[in-house]
Enzyme design. Structure first.
Site, PDB file in Angstrom:
ATOM      1  N   SER A 170       0.750  -0.771   0.117  1.00 45.63           N
ATOM      2  CA  SER A 170      -0.285  -0.125  -0.376  1.00 45.63           C
ATOM      3  C   SER A 170       0.837   1.273   0.101  1.00 45.63           C
ATOM      4  O   SER A 170       0.233   2.998  -0.383  1.00 45.63           O
ATOM      5  CB  SER A 170      -0.985  -0.543   1.333  1.00 45.63           C
ATOM      6  OG  SER A 170      -2.020  -1.077   0.987  1.00 45.63           O
TER       7      SER A 170
ATOM      8  N   GLN B 147     -11.459 -12.262   0.350  1.00 42.61           N
ATOM      9  CA  GLN B 147     -10.092 -13.224   1.218  1.00 42.61           C
ATOM     10  C   GLN B 147      -9.814 -14.403   0.691  1.00 42.61           C
ATOM     11  O   GLN B 147      -8.503 -15.013   0.946  1.00 42.61           O
ATOM     12  CB  GLN B 147     -11.104 -12.977   2.632  1.00 42.61           C
ATOM     13  CG  GLN B 147     -11.063 -11.070   2.856  1.00 42.61           C
ATOM     14  CD  GLN B 147     -12.133 -11.396   3.987  1.00 42.61           C
ATOM     15  OE1 GLN B 147     -12.745 -12.068   5.017  1.00 42.61           O
ATOM     16  NE2 GLN B 147     -11.731 -10.212   5.369  1.00 42.61           N
TER      17      GLN B 147
ATOM     18  N   SER C 133     -10.284   1.326   2.403  1.00 43.52           N
ATOM     19  CA  SER C 133     -11.074   0.668   1.451  1.00 43.52           C
ATOM     20  C   SER C 133      -9.617   1.083   0.804  1.00 43.52           C
ATOM     21  O   SER C 133      -9.644   2.022  -0.594  1.00 43.52           O
ATOM     22  CB  SER C 133     -12.261   1.410   1.508  1.00 43.52           C
ATOM     23  OG  SER C 133     -12.514   1.043  -0.163  1.00 43.52           O
ATOM     24  N   ASN C 134      -9.319  -0.254   0.218  1.00 41.69           N
ATOM     25  CA  ASN C 134      -8.524  -0.203  -1.116  1.00 41.69           C
ATOM     26  C   ASN C 134      -9.001   0.448  -2.217  1.00 41.69           C
ATOM     27  O   ASN C 134      -8.517   0.110  -3.829  1.00 41.69           O
ATOM     28  CB  ASN C 134      -7.974  -2.224  -1.748  1.00 41.69           C
ATOM     29  CG  ASN C 134      -6.851  -2.939  -0.352  1.00 41.69           C
ATOM     30  OD1 ASN C 134      -5.635  -1.648   0.234  1.00 41.69           O
ATOM     31  ND2 ASN C 134      -6.802  -3.435   0.672  1.00 41.69           N
TER      32      ASN C 134
ATOM     33  N   GLY D 152       2.754  -1.134   4.131  1.00 42.87           N
ATOM     34  CA  GLY D 152       2.138  -1.590   2.768  1.00 42.87           C
ATOM     35  C   GLY D 152       2.503  -3.195   3.350  1.00 42.87           C
ATOM     36  O   GLY D 152       3.875  -4.316   3.559  1.00 42.87           O
TER      37      GLY D 152
END
Length: 405
Positions: free
Chosen positions: A93, A158, A198-199, A343
């Site tokens: 991230s 997931q 939120s990705n 990340g």
């Protein structure tokens, strides 16, 4: 002699020639480091390998005294070679700041506004189960106040990235597919009425870059960030599963919390499931150069720099944290404030950080995803001390952000 044996012999020769350089430290006169070195940081790295079972940690610091490289543990559990400063790794991230910079540059060029709605640029994409792109702005995507459901919390996704990883590690996923997974759920809250990592926000941000420019978002990052800064070791792999050389191995327990969980070598994987939210590969040196330029304002005009660093509270998700546009401000135990982002992706946990003036940057990578005390490293580096004992306080913002995927 097999090809693998030859490769190991070559690696051994390279290690013999470079191991000393990999562990060289540069003396520092900064009082924050106590005895005039980065001794606290090095001790924190070594302790995590010894006590937490981390295979290896790589770190680099750049400050007024120059560049300090250090490593602990190994890059490869089989060959046992040390981690080297030039090793590449997946940054997860931390990629979000690269995407944010491109959108802010586009705003400076008059090609979009942060207050534009998502619907204006991506008609019909954010709709369903209470989502409404007409009510969500670009700014809200970048600071995670949109309320858009996080697709990596979808049970199907997931499964891809945890127990189903061995079966799905080479699958390619499109941005539309990732957003569609989010649209199967209700939003976390009404736009602007809360904060939730939120990705999906950054997948949408990447899609907006492509809609506005007519080019792949990766080529815009390359043109606007990588080439101007000379980040030659930073790449956006797309759907390629391979790591560019040089690199070590990446190890994962596939997010199992069992102490004796199987460890997988996850060096090769298709990172398309992270796309504009987390696909970038880089080095500690490139991350430091990027954060230095980012915090000094070298990448953005003054107005957009102010937007980048305008923060919102992260509420209960990250107590005490404040999130800007792809970066987060954190006050450490010694009252110093740093800007940072962590990340996480299979087999890799990373952190990039900087003081507000860009003069003291640090970047770290763990080649695992089950044990990484990022807070311990930044406390050691910027405060020169160990972090407060466990149980004496709530989790730090650095720790809390690292837990979000």
């Amino acid at each position: 002699m097999t090809i693998r044996t030859v490769r190991r012999a070559v690696v051994a020769a390279v290690v013999a020639a470079t191991a000393t350089a990999a562990l060289t430290t540069t003396a520092s006169a900064d009082p924050a480091h106590g005895n005039g070195s980065h001794a606290a940081t090095k001790a924190a790295m070594e302790a995590q390998v010894k006590n937490a079972g981390v295979p290896g940690i790589l770190g680099q610091v750049q400050d007024k005294n120059g560049t300090w490289n250090a490593s602990a543990g190994v890059a490869d559990l089989q060959s046992r070679r040390p981690r080297l400063p030039q090793d590449r790794f997946r940054v997860g991230s931390i990629s979000k700041a690269f995407t944010s910079v491109v959108l802010l540059q586009l705003e400076a060029e008059g090609k979009l506004r942060l207050d534009d709605t998502v619907e204006h640029h991506l008609p019909g994409v954010v709709q369903g189960h209470g989502h409404d792109g007409n009510k969500i702005t670009v700014r809200q995507l970048l600071n995670h106040t949109s309320g858009v459901f996080n697709y990596t919390e979808d049970p199907t996704v997931q499964a891809w990235i945890s127990t189903g990883f061995p079966e799905h590690r080479y699958d390619t996923h499109t941005p539309k597919e990732l957003v569609a997974a989010a649209m199967r759920h209700q939003p976390s809250f009404a736009p602007g009425q809360g904060w939730h990592y939120s990705n999906t926000n950054y997948i949408l941000a990447g899609m907006i870059v492509e809609k506005v420019t007519g080019h792949p978002y990766a080529s815009e990052i390359d043109k606007r960030v990588l080439r101007p800064l000379g980040l030659r070791s930073t790449t956006l792999p797309g759907s390629s599963v391979r790591m560019p050389s040089p690199h070590g191995r990446a190890y994962s327990k596939l997010f199992s919390e069992a102490p004796d969980a199987k460890i997988y070598d996850v060096t090769e994987l298709n990172p398309s499931w992270g796309w504009a939210a987390g696909e970038i590969i880089s080095t500690t040196g490139d991350l430091n150069r990027f954060y230095r330029a980012l915090l000094r304002g070298d990448l953005l005009p003054r107005h957009q720099q102010q937007e980048l660093l305008t923060t919102v509270p992260t509420g209960d998700a990250i107590p005490g944290g404040r999130y800007g546009l792809g970066v987060m401000a954190v006050k450490l135990s010694c009252d110093k404030t740093i800007w940072m982002h962590s990340g996480g992706i299979h087999g890799s946990t990373s952190l990039a950080s900087s003081t507000a003036d860009g003069r003291h940057t640090s970047a770290f990578n763990f080649n695992d995803d089950w044990a990484a005390d990022l807070d311990g490293l930044v406390q050691a580096e910027y405060c020169g001390t160990a972090k407060p004992p466990a149980g004496s306080r709530t989790p730090s913002p650095v720790e809390a952000l690292a837990r979000l995927r």
